[in-house]
Design a protein around this motif. Structure first.
Motif, short mmCIF file in Angstrom:
data_model
loop_
_atom_site.label_atom_id
_atom_site.label_comp_id
_atom_site.label_asym_id
_atom_site.label_seq_id
_atom_site.Cartn_x
_atom_site.Cartn_y
_atom_site.Cartn_z
N ARG A 184 0.86 -1.19 0.00
CA ARG A 184 0.00 0.00 0.00
C ARG A 184 0.90 1.23 0.00
NH1 ARG A 184 -3.63 2.46 4.87
NH2 ARG A 184 -4.54 4.18 3.72
N ASN A 185 0.53 2.19 -0.81
CA ASN A 185 1.24 3.46 -0.83
C ASN A 185 0.40 4.46 -0.05
OD1 ASN A 185 3.32 5.23 -1.58
ND2 ASN A 185 2.08 6.03 -3.24
N PRO A 186 0.71 4.67 1.23
CA PRO A 186 -0.13 5.55 2.04
C PRO A 186 -0.07 6.99 1.55
CG PRO A 186 1.77 4.83 3.28
CD PRO A 186 1.83 4.13 1.96
N CYS A 187 -1.17 7.69 1.74
CA CYS A 187 -1.27 9.07 1.27
C CYS A 187 -1.42 10.04 2.43
CB CYS A 187 -2.45 9.21 0.32
SG CYS A 187 -4.03 8.93 1.12
N ARG A 188 -1.49 11.32 2.11
CA ARG A 188 -1.58 12.38 3.12
C ARG A 188 -2.83 12.28 3.98
NH1 ARG A 188 0.13 15.66 -1.49
NH2 ARG A 188 -2.09 15.97 -1.76
N GLN A 189 -3.84 11.53 3.53
CA GLN A 189 -5.06 11.40 4.34
C GLN A 189 -4.74 10.84 5.73
OE1 GLN A 189 -7.55 8.98 1.75
NE2 GLN A 189 -8.97 10.70 1.63
N ILE A 190 -3.66 10.09 5.84
CA ILE A 190 -3.28 9.53 7.13
C ILE A 190 -3.00 10.64 8.13
CG2 ILE A 190 -1.46 8.23 8.33
CD1 ILE A 190 -1.48 6.28 6.00
N ASP A 191 -2.37 11.72 7.68
CA ASP A 191 -2.13 12.85 8.58
C ASP A 191 -3.42 13.58 8.93
OD1 ASP A 191 0.54 12.51 9.14
OD2 ASP A 191 1.24 13.92 7.61
N GLY A 192 -4.43 13.51 8.06
CA GLY A 192 -5.73 14.06 8.40
C GLY A 192 -6.40 13.26 9.50
N PHE A 193 -6.12 11.97 9.54
CA PHE A 193 -6.65 11.09 10.58
C PHE A 193 -5.94 11.37 11.90
CE2 PHE A 193 -6.09 6.87 12.69
CZ PHE A 193 -7.37 6.75 13.17
N GLN A 194 -4.61 11.40 11.88
CA GLN A 194 -3.81 11.75 13.05
C GLN A 194 -2.53 12.43 12.55
OE1 GLN A 194 -3.12 8.83 16.19
NE2 GLN A 194 -4.97 7.73 15.58
N ALA A 195 -2.38 13.69 12.89
CA ALA A 195 -1.23 14.47 12.43
C ALA A 195 0.08 13.79 12.81
CB ALA A 195 -1.29 15.88 13.00
N GLY A 196 0.96 13.63 11.83
CA GLY A 196 2.27 13.04 12.05
C GLY A 196 2.32 11.54 11.84
N LEU A 197 1.17 10.89 11.66
CA LEU A 197 1.14 9.44 11.51
C LEU A 197 1.79 8.98 10.20
CD1 LEU A 197 0.30 6.73 12.71
CD2 LEU A 197 -1.98 7.08 11.72
N LEU A 198 1.68 9.79 9.16
CA LEU A 198 2.27 9.39 7.86
C LEU A 198 3.76 9.09 8.01
CD1 LEU A 198 1.88 8.87 4.85
CD2 LEU A 198 2.28 11.31 4.45
N LYS A 199 4.47 9.89 8.78
CA LYS A 199 5.91 9.66 8.96
C LYS A 199 6.19 8.35 9.70
CE LYS A 199 7.65 14.32 8.65
NZ LYS A 199 8.44 15.36 9.28
N GLN A 200 5.21 7.85 10.41
CA GLN A 200 5.38 6.58 11.12
C GLN A 200 5.18 5.38 10.19
OE1 GLN A 200 6.39 6.43 14.39
NE2 GLN A 200 6.59 8.63 14.07
#
Length: 180
Positions: free
Chosen positions: A117-133
């Motif tokens: 899966r190629n995660p997108c910026r929506q993850i940071d909309g769910f929880q800020a900073g989560l995309l970097k994790q």
């Protein structure tokens, strides 16, 4: 390397998270019955915008529960279905599987792993900073994607929490997973 289903989720509308269910039904060649991403051709909005005729290699999204434990140590709280996955697993190193691996789930269902899966910026909309994790870089600077794997349904069937998952590696040379 076999594992177990922790939770199953689906949603009939586009949303980042998917509610947990008592069961989901996988349909051969389509995906999860009643899920917005089911279909022969792509259903993810960004992919549809690029080319709506391309095959849907993202029919079923699986995430390992161990990822939730990893991000918890960085201060994030994520539970099954919240990252949009259909099947949450435990006990399988999903990210290390080669392309073409078959996962036999429950009594009948079989999915073939197609890629990461190629995660997108929506993850940071769910929880800020989560995309970097869930997306980072290794010591050589290569992108590392941790947000699960995508698959296609080879054999349909009902999938429930606590169903066993049996891993069947492909014959011959193994191809590492790439983003799909």
């Amino acid at each position: 390397m076999d594992g177990v289903v922790v939770a199953v989720s689906r949603h009939d509308v586009y949303s980042f998270t998917k509610p947990n269910r008592e069961s989901i039904t996988l349909l051969a060649g389509l995906g999860v019955e009643g899920d917005v991403h089911a279909g022969v051709t792509v259903r993810h909005r960004s992919r549809v915008a690029q080319d709506p005729t391309q095959p849907n290699l993202r029919q079923v999204h699986l995430i390992h529960e161990e990822l939730f434990e990893e991000v918890r140590s960085a201060g994030f709280r994520v539970t099954a279905g919240e990252l949009g996955e259909n099947i949450t697993t435990r006990g399988i190193e999903l990210l290390g599987l080669p392309a073409g691996t078959l996962l036999r789930i429950g009594a009948e269902a079989v999915v073939e792993v197609t890629g990461l899966r190629n995660p997108c910026r929506q993850i940071d909309g769910f929880q800020a900073g989560l995309l970097k994790q869930v997306v980072g870089r290794d010591e050589a600077g290569r992108v590392v994607r941790k947000a699960g794997v995508m698959s296609v349904v080879k054999v349909g069937g009902v999938v429930r929490p606590e169903d066993a998952i049996r891993v069947e590696l492909p014959a011959g040379d193994h191809r590492p997973l790439e983003r799909v």
